[in-house]
Scaffold this motif. Structure first.
Motif, PDB file in Angstrom:
ATOM      1  N   HIS A 194       0.816  -1.202   0.000  1.00 16.26           N
ATOM      2  CA  HIS A 194       0.000   0.000   0.000  1.00 16.26           C
ATOM      3  C   HIS A 194       0.862   1.270   0.000  1.00 16.26           C
ATOM      4  O   HIS A 194       0.401   2.329   0.399  1.00 16.26           O
ATOM      5  N   ASP A 227      -4.557  -4.972   2.098  1.00 16.72           N
ATOM      6  CA  ASP A 227      -4.986  -4.371   0.842  1.00 16.72           C
ATOM      7  C   ASP A 227      -5.211  -5.501  -0.169  1.00 16.72           C
ATOM      8  O   ASP A 227      -4.295  -5.933  -0.865  1.00 16.72           O
ATOM      9  N   ARG A 228      -6.426  -6.004  -0.240  1.00 14.34           N
ATOM     10  CA  ARG A 228      -6.718  -7.159  -1.081  1.00 14.34           C
ATOM     11  C   ARG A 228      -6.403  -6.899  -2.549  1.00 14.34           C
ATOM     12  O   ARG A 228      -5.877  -7.769  -3.250  1.00 14.34           O
ATOM     13  N   SER A 229      -6.745  -5.711  -3.021  1.00 16.12           N
ATOM     14  CA  SER A 229      -6.527  -5.397  -4.433  1.00 16.12           C
ATOM     15  C   SER A 229      -5.046  -5.429  -4.782  1.00 16.12           C
ATOM     16  O   SER A 229      -4.636  -6.014  -5.789  1.00 16.12           O
ATOM     17  N   ALA A 230      -4.220  -4.813  -3.927  1.00 15.09           N
ATOM     18  CA  ALA A 230      -2.787  -4.764  -4.202  1.00 15.09           C
ATOM     19  C   ALA A 230      -2.166  -6.155  -4.123  1.00 15.09           C
ATOM     20  O   ALA A 230      -1.366  -6.539  -4.982  1.00 15.09           O
ATOM     21  N   SER A 232      -3.664  -9.041  -4.504  1.00 18.68           N
ATOM     22  CA  SER A 232      -4.162  -9.852  -5.611  1.00 18.68           C
ATOM     23  C   SER A 232      -3.406  -9.532  -6.897  1.00 18.68           C
ATOM     24  O   SER A 232      -3.051 -10.438  -7.671  1.00 18.68           O
ATOM     25  N   SER A 233      -3.131  -8.253  -7.115  1.00 18.93           N
ATOM     26  CA  SER A 233      -2.381  -7.850  -8.315  1.00 18.93           C
ATOM     27  C   SER A 233      -0.964  -8.424  -8.281  1.00 18.93           C
ATOM     28  O   SER A 233      -0.424  -8.830  -9.322  1.00 18.93           O
ATOM     29  N   ASP A 236      -1.126 -11.984  -9.218  1.00 17.41           N
ATOM     30  CA  ASP A 236      -1.285 -12.052 -10.679  1.00 17.41           C
ATOM     31  C   ASP A 236       0.069 -11.941 -11.375  1.00 17.41           C
ATOM     32  O   ASP A 236       0.378 -12.708 -12.292  1.00 17.41           O
ATOM     33  N   SER A 254      -7.185 -15.236   3.353  1.00 22.20           N
ATOM     34  CA  SER A 254      -6.467 -14.015   3.716  1.00 22.20           C
ATOM     35  C   SER A 254      -6.448 -13.915   5.229  1.00 22.20           C
ATOM     36  O   SER A 254      -7.221 -14.575   5.929  1.00 22.20           O
ATOM     37  N   LYS A 412      -8.452  -3.328   3.624  1.00 31.33           N
ATOM     38  CA  LYS A 412      -8.774  -2.399   2.552  1.00 31.33           C
ATOM     39  C   LYS A 412      -9.234  -3.222   1.363  1.00 31.33           C
ATOM     40  O   LYS A 412      -8.537  -4.108   0.896  1.00 31.33           O
ATOM     41  N   THR A 413     -10.430  -2.978   0.905  1.00 28.11           N
ATOM     42  CA  THR A 413     -10.991  -3.786  -0.171  1.00 28.11           C
ATOM     43  C   THR A 413     -11.083  -3.024  -1.481  1.00 28.11           C
ATOM     44  O   THR A 413     -11.395  -3.611  -2.512  1.00 28.11           O
ATOM     45  N   ALA A 414     -10.829  -1.746  -1.467  1.00 30.04           N
ATOM     46  CA  ALA A 414     -10.955  -0.969  -2.696  1.00 30.04           C
ATOM     47  C   ALA A 414      -9.875  -1.337  -3.690  1.00 30.04           C
ATOM     48  O   ALA A 414      -8.804  -1.764  -3.322  1.00 30.04           O
TER      49      ALA A 414
END
Length: 414
Positions: A194, A227-230, A232-233, A236, A254, A412-414
């Motif tokens: 983050h 920070d799930r989005s970060a 997850s990326s 990936d 998680s 943080k899920t955004a």
């Protein structure tokens, strides 16, 4: 398998009521049933399944023969050819066997092994005392012994940092070709996800079958932000680097776990104590302070409780509280190492601590993860060319870290 709500069923006193169907609670139920099959046991769990959505892993050397026998009926992934670690300056294969168990297999096994009436799922406990458990529907489960295995909650009496992780199980169209787990791939960049400075970061990889692989991105960070989005990326990106981008996601997990560096454990016990109620699991302080491993101590606690199952609840509660104090004293060395990690090393340089550690003897590393480091082990870990400066290490010895407060936002899920 839900407990009956009939007045007759609720009026019967059970031998043991366990609140919380996670690893600790489930293993205690299993150990009790094996040792005392005549016992009437209830496991009260707010979720629809035991174990939540988790994967527990451990080294083959972590458990006694009795502990291995307890887990034997539960399906496990096993790697007898060892595991790998990778750091910026070297790779290493270690020979210690490795094991892993999913919460799905945990739930299936306990549902099969325990009597049908044992599990009380989808029912939330609203009150706990030494004589029983109150449920949200107003009913009560009376019991001779009550064991609290609910999840750990942060406390201002405990101090430290955080281990933050996001894992993903993928099914690949082609075989991945991995022979063994990669417990730590710390060759990745060491930036926090983050943008808040550095952290000790590594990727954890389990080849569950020829086409299934579990990949987890983990950080030792100063704050508990998930920070799930970060994350997850970043998984990936790691998958693309290994040719795993064309895959189906079949599972995930998680978490945010405390890494303990100090605290007032007596005050913490006063905070969570319910008179006459046994406290086990992470809530009772039964974790590895630095790695957050729970399997070895959860197994040994389950066996200990089963061995003394005839004790009155109040005496069993006192026994486990004393056991927790001994565990706290025994694991002081790991809290010291946690202070070195968080307070003596710059966040993006924390990788050097583990990089040096994994050059040590294999048996020493085995004992470290099992929480059984000898005096000679401790001297060897601290002796030699340190990965942090001596002045900063000395200063870190006297720090305890930030309180693990309940008010910190951890997701943080955004």
């Amino acid at each position: 398998m839900n407990d009956s709500k009939s007045p007759g069923a609720q009026a019967q006193t059970h031998d043991v009521a366990i609140v919380g169907g996670g690893l600790a609670g489930g293993l205690i139920a299993l150990a009790l049933h094996r040792a005392r099959p005549e016992f009437r046991i209830r496991v009260i769990e707010g979720g629809k399944t035991l174990g939540g959505n988790h994967r527990w892993s451990w080294f083959e050397s972590d458990l006694s023969q009795e502990g291995k026998a307890l887990l034997e009926p539960i399906r496990q992934a096993a790697w007898d050819e060892g595991y790998e670690v990778e750091f910026p300056v070297y790779k290493r294969v270690l020979k210690t066997g490795y094991r892993s168990m999913s919460s799905t297999d945990f739930h299936e096994a306990l549902s099969r092994l325990l009597p049908e009436e044992t599990l009380c799922l989808g029912r939330t406990a609203t009150g706990i005392d030494a004589r029983g458990v109150d449920l949200e529907d107003g009913s009560r489960i009376p019991a001779r012994t009550v064991i609290d295995c609910r999840t750990f909650t942060p406390s201002e009496h405990l101090r430290g940092g955080w281990q933050v992780f996001l894992g993903r199980q993928m099914r690949l169209p082609e075989a991945h070709g991995l022979e063994r787990p990669v417990i730590m791939d710390a060759s990745v960049d060491q930036l926090a996800p983050h943008g808040n400075g550095g952290a000790y970061r590594f990727i954890y990889v389990l080849p569950l079958s020829s086409h299934d692989v579990f990949v987890e991105d983990t950080y030792y960070a100063d704050d508990p932000l998930l920070d799930r989005s970060a994350l997850s990326s970043r998984i990936d990106a790691y998958a693309r680097e290994h040719g795993w981008d064309d895959s189906a996601i079949v599972g995930h997990e998680s978490g945010v776990l405390p890494v303990l560096t100090g605290g007032d454990f007596s005050a913490y016990q006063d905070e969570v104590r319910i008179p006459g109620v046994v406290i086990a699991g992470a809530r009772g302080g039964f974790t590895h302070p630095l790695t957050s491993y729970t399997m070895p101590v959860a197994v040994e606690n389950a066996l200990a409780i089963a061995a003394d199952a005839d004790l009155p609840g109040e005496q069993l509660a006192a026994m486990m509280e004393a056991r927790a104090r001994r565990h706290w004293r025994k694991t002081g060395f790991y809290r010291l190492l946690g202070r070195f990690l968080f307070f003596a090393a710059d966040p993006d340089k924390r990788v050097r601590v583990f990089q040096r550690f994994y050059r040590l003897r294999e048996r020493l590393i085995e004992r470290f993860y099992a929480g059984n480091s000898t005096g000679l082990d401790r001297a060897r870990v601290l002796w030699g060319n340190p990965p942090v400066s001596i002045p900063r290490a000395i200063t870190a010895m006297f720090k305890r870290g930030k309180p693990l407060k309940k008010t910190i936002q951890s997701e943080k899920t955004a």
